[in-house]
Design a protein around this motif. Sequence first.
Motif, short mmCIF file in Angstrom:
data_model
loop_
_atom_site.label_atom_id
_atom_site.label_comp_id
_atom_site.label_asym_id
_atom_site.label_seq_id
_atom_site.Cartn_x
_atom_site.Cartn_y
_atom_site.Cartn_z
N ALA A 119 60.55 -2.56 26.82
CA ALA A 119 61.43 -1.42 26.55
C ALA A 119 62.00 -0.83 27.84
CB ALA A 119 60.66 -0.36 25.78
N ARG A 120 61.21 -0.86 28.91
CA ARG A 120 61.65 -0.24 30.17
C ARG A 120 61.98 -1.27 31.24
NH1 ARG A 120 57.12 4.59 29.89
NH2 ARG A 120 55.79 2.86 29.21
N THR A 121 61.87 -2.54 30.90
CA THR A 121 62.19 -3.64 31.82
C THR A 121 61.37 -3.53 33.10
OG1 THR A 121 64.45 -3.39 30.99
CG2 THR A 121 64.09 -5.07 32.63
N TRP A 122 60.05 -3.44 32.92
CA TRP A 122 59.13 -3.40 34.05
C TRP A 122 58.24 -4.64 34.03
CZ3 TRP A 122 56.92 2.21 33.20
CH2 TRP A 122 57.91 3.16 33.54
N THR A 123 57.86 -5.06 35.22
CA THR A 123 56.84 -6.10 35.37
C THR A 123 55.54 -5.41 35.79
OG1 THR A 123 58.46 -7.76 36.03
CG2 THR A 123 56.17 -8.21 36.59
N ILE A 124 54.44 -5.78 35.13
CA ILE A 124 53.16 -5.12 35.39
C ILE A 124 52.12 -6.17 35.78
CG2 ILE A 124 51.30 -3.73 34.39
CD1 ILE A 124 53.47 -2.59 32.49
N HIS A 135 63.53 -3.79 49.95
CA HIS A 135 64.42 -2.96 49.14
C HIS A 135 63.61 -1.85 48.48
CE1 HIS A 135 67.41 -1.69 46.24
NE2 HIS A 135 68.30 -2.55 46.76
N VAL A 136 64.06 -0.62 48.62
CA VAL A 136 63.27 0.51 48.12
C VAL A 136 63.05 0.44 46.62
CG1 VAL A 136 63.92 2.05 50.00
CG2 VAL A 136 65.37 1.93 47.95
N CYS A 137 63.99 -0.13 45.88
CA CYS A 137 63.87 -0.20 44.42
C CYS A 137 62.95 -1.33 43.96
CB CYS A 137 65.25 -0.35 43.78
SG CYS A 137 66.33 1.08 44.01
N GLN A 138 62.66 -2.26 44.86
CA GLN A 138 61.81 -3.40 44.50
C GLN A 138 60.36 -3.23 44.97
OE1 GLN A 138 63.88 -6.73 46.20
NE2 GLN A 138 65.41 -6.82 44.56
N LYS A 139 60.07 -2.14 45.64
CA LYS A 139 58.70 -1.89 46.08
C LYS A 139 57.86 -1.51 44.85
CE LYS A 139 59.66 -0.49 50.83
NZ LYS A 139 58.94 -1.64 51.43
N PRO A 140 56.67 -2.07 44.74
CA PRO A 140 55.84 -1.77 43.56
C PRO A 140 55.28 -0.35 43.60
CG PRO A 140 54.60 -3.11 45.10
CD PRO A 140 55.99 -3.02 45.65
N PHE A 141 55.06 0.22 42.43
CA PHE A 141 54.30 1.45 42.30
C PHE A 141 52.84 1.04 42.13
CE2 PHE A 141 58.52 2.80 41.59
CZ PHE A 141 58.58 4.18 41.69
N VAL A 142 51.99 1.43 43.08
CA VAL A 142 50.61 0.95 43.11
C VAL A 142 49.67 2.06 42.66
CG1 VAL A 142 48.78 -0.03 44.53
CG2 VAL A 142 51.17 -0.63 45.00
N TYR A 143 48.82 1.72 41.69
CA TYR A 143 47.82 2.65 41.15
C TYR A 143 46.44 2.06 41.43
CZ TYR A 143 51.91 4.42 38.65
OH TYR A 143 53.15 4.92 38.34
N PHE A 144 45.63 2.82 42.19
CA PHE A 144 44.30 2.33 42.55
C PHE A 144 43.25 2.89 41.59
CE2 PHE A 144 46.46 1.74 46.63
CZ PHE A 144 46.01 0.47 46.98
N MET A 191 67.89 2.79 35.80
CA MET A 191 66.86 2.29 34.87
C MET A 191 65.68 3.25 34.95
SD MET A 191 65.40 -0.99 37.00
CE MET A 191 64.35 -1.47 35.64
N GLU A 192 64.82 3.18 33.96
CA GLU A 192 63.71 4.14 33.90
C GLU A 192 62.84 4.01 35.13
OE1 GLU A 192 60.55 5.89 30.63
OE2 GLU A 192 62.05 4.40 30.08
N ASP A 193 62.44 5.17 35.64
CA ASP A 193 61.72 5.23 36.90
C ASP A 193 60.21 5.32 36.66
OD1 ASP A 193 60.79 5.66 39.45
OD2 ASP A 193 62.30 7.18 39.94
N PRO A 194 59.39 4.42 37.24
CA PRO A 194 57.93 4.51 37.08
C PRO A 194 57.32 5.75 37.70
CG PRO A 194 58.58 2.31 37.80
CD PRO A 194 59.79 3.19 37.95
N THR A 195 58.12 6.54 38.43
CA THR A 195 57.57 7.75 39.04
C THR A 195 56.92 8.66 38.00
OG1 THR A 195 59.26 7.65 40.77
CG2 THR A 195 58.15 9.76 40.47
N ILE A 237 53.32 -1.63 39.15
CA ILE A 237 54.49 -1.60 38.26
C ILE A 237 55.73 -1.89 39.11
CG2 ILE A 237 55.87 -0.23 36.65
CD1 ILE A 237 53.43 1.49 36.12
N PHE A 238 56.49 -2.89 38.71
CA PHE A 238 57.72 -3.27 39.40
C PHE A 238 58.92 -2.97 38.50
CE2 PHE A 238 54.41 -5.87 41.20
CZ PHE A 238 54.75 -6.06 42.52
N ARG A 239 59.97 -2.44 39.09
CA ARG A 239 61.24 -2.35 38.36
C ARG A 239 61.81 -3.76 38.23
NH1 ARG A 239 61.85 1.71 42.36
NH2 ARG A 239 61.99 3.85 41.55
N GLY A 240 62.31 -4.11 37.04
CA GLY A 240 62.88 -5.43 36.84
C GLY A 240 61.84 -6.44 36.42
#
Length: 506
Positions: free
Chosen positions: A348-353, A402-411, A441-445, A363-366
């Motif tokens: 739904a949000r086009t994220w890779t996890i 690329h700032v939009c391709q950096k993963p959102f990391v949750y420890f 696109m939807e932001d994982p923030t 969480i990656f955008r795209g």
Amino acid sequence: MSTMKNNFKDPDHLYSSWSFSKLMAFFFLLISISYLFYSLRFVSHSYECDQPPHIPTIIHQHISNIPPQEESPPQEEFPPFEETNLSHIVFGIGASAKLWKQRKEYIKMWWRPNEMRGVVWLEQKVKTEPGDENSLPRLRISSDTSKFKYKNPKGHRSAIRISRIVSETLRLGMKDVRWFVMGDDDTVFVTENLVKVLQKYDHNQFYYIGSSSESHLQNIYFSYNMAYGGGGFAISYPLAVALEKMQDRCIQRYPGLYGSDDRMQACMAELGVPLTKEKGFHQFDVYGNLFGLLAAHPVTPLVSLHHLDVVEPIFPNVSRVQALKRLSGPMKLDPAGLMQQSICYDKARTWTISVSWGYAVQIFRGIFSAREMEMPARTFLNWYKRADYTAYPFNTRPVSRHVCQKPFVYFLSEAMHDEGANQTSSKYIRVQQNPDCKWKMEDPTRIKLVVVHKKPDPHLWDKAPRRNCCRVRRTKKKGTLLIDVGKCREDEVVELSLSRTSIHNS
């Protein structure tokens, strides 16, 4: 007259011929009657159609003084085969007195005094503190090695002492030993996974089990056939016996070698025993951040971690020991699944996890392909501190700039077991902020917390290796991403239709 006389037989001669013929006929008649009598007697005994008479049966009929045996003697009862467990393993740990005060904290992380057997081998006595005896293996001083030659200008002769640890531990005469496992004082073992790996092998055979370095150059300088001692290696009992008999002679033949593990491999080569590689033994000949390696751990049980004094703490903003204590939670709940990667998509949000269970979630955008995600990101430098991707004996991928391709990391923040649902529940939080991205696109923030549910599978490594699958679930909790991790279902594949979105290639 003489001619006629020669044409007739002599009457006396004819009579003697007739008597001989009569005698022979009587003799053949006697043999025939005897054979017929024996045959009738033989067939008078009954035998089953599918079991012809055999010699022991006939003999038994004629030996009347041996009574028939009515019941079979009781068979000897052998104990059932006991699968290799922690009690069958003896650890030999190479340590330094100078570093003992800080290094012993690593050993305390995994050592179980009442369940494990092992010895820490030091070059001299060290000061013990209250509580050490109840939380550490026993300490012993290695025997003198001054008689051995050492000629490597870059190394230290303590390598000879450490190389003899397996032999010296064997000489202690411990009972019911199947495996000797070697490690350093800065090595942390996941013991349940170590046992699971060793259960695959016959401890009665010659086995030398371990892994290579993460540095291609290190493997070239030493050997791709060498088990690195810091990552740990296992030697079966009969191989340890064979090694002990010849090791001192072997060591004398290699004064120019650098360390203890290459001396060990040299002796294994003389014994003709190759290295059996298990990727879960980690030497970690790298510098910097281990995140890329741990977040994309190979599909194999995590057995050991090494060089913990060299690399950064595996969790941010805490000490090395505190980071390991946090990891010990999921290690106890589900050791088989520790650090195992799962890859899925939020369609739904086009994220890779990517989930590295018990450690981190990304969480990656795209959309990134599974082939790309299973490659470790180069968050680390090689052993020679060069950012050279050709320096590793495995595939890696660059960290995106690329700032939009950096993963959102949750420890990982905590892990617990839900008895009612018979599953683990682990929570992951984001510590570092990501830079702003202008993609529409939807932001994982918005995701502040990731919750992962997973049923422990103690038989995971009894089956053919395969990554677990992960699935994004709906939840009414704002700012929370809910994920299920578990065995892949029939026909379940990590894919997303190209008609919905394009696959990103870095």
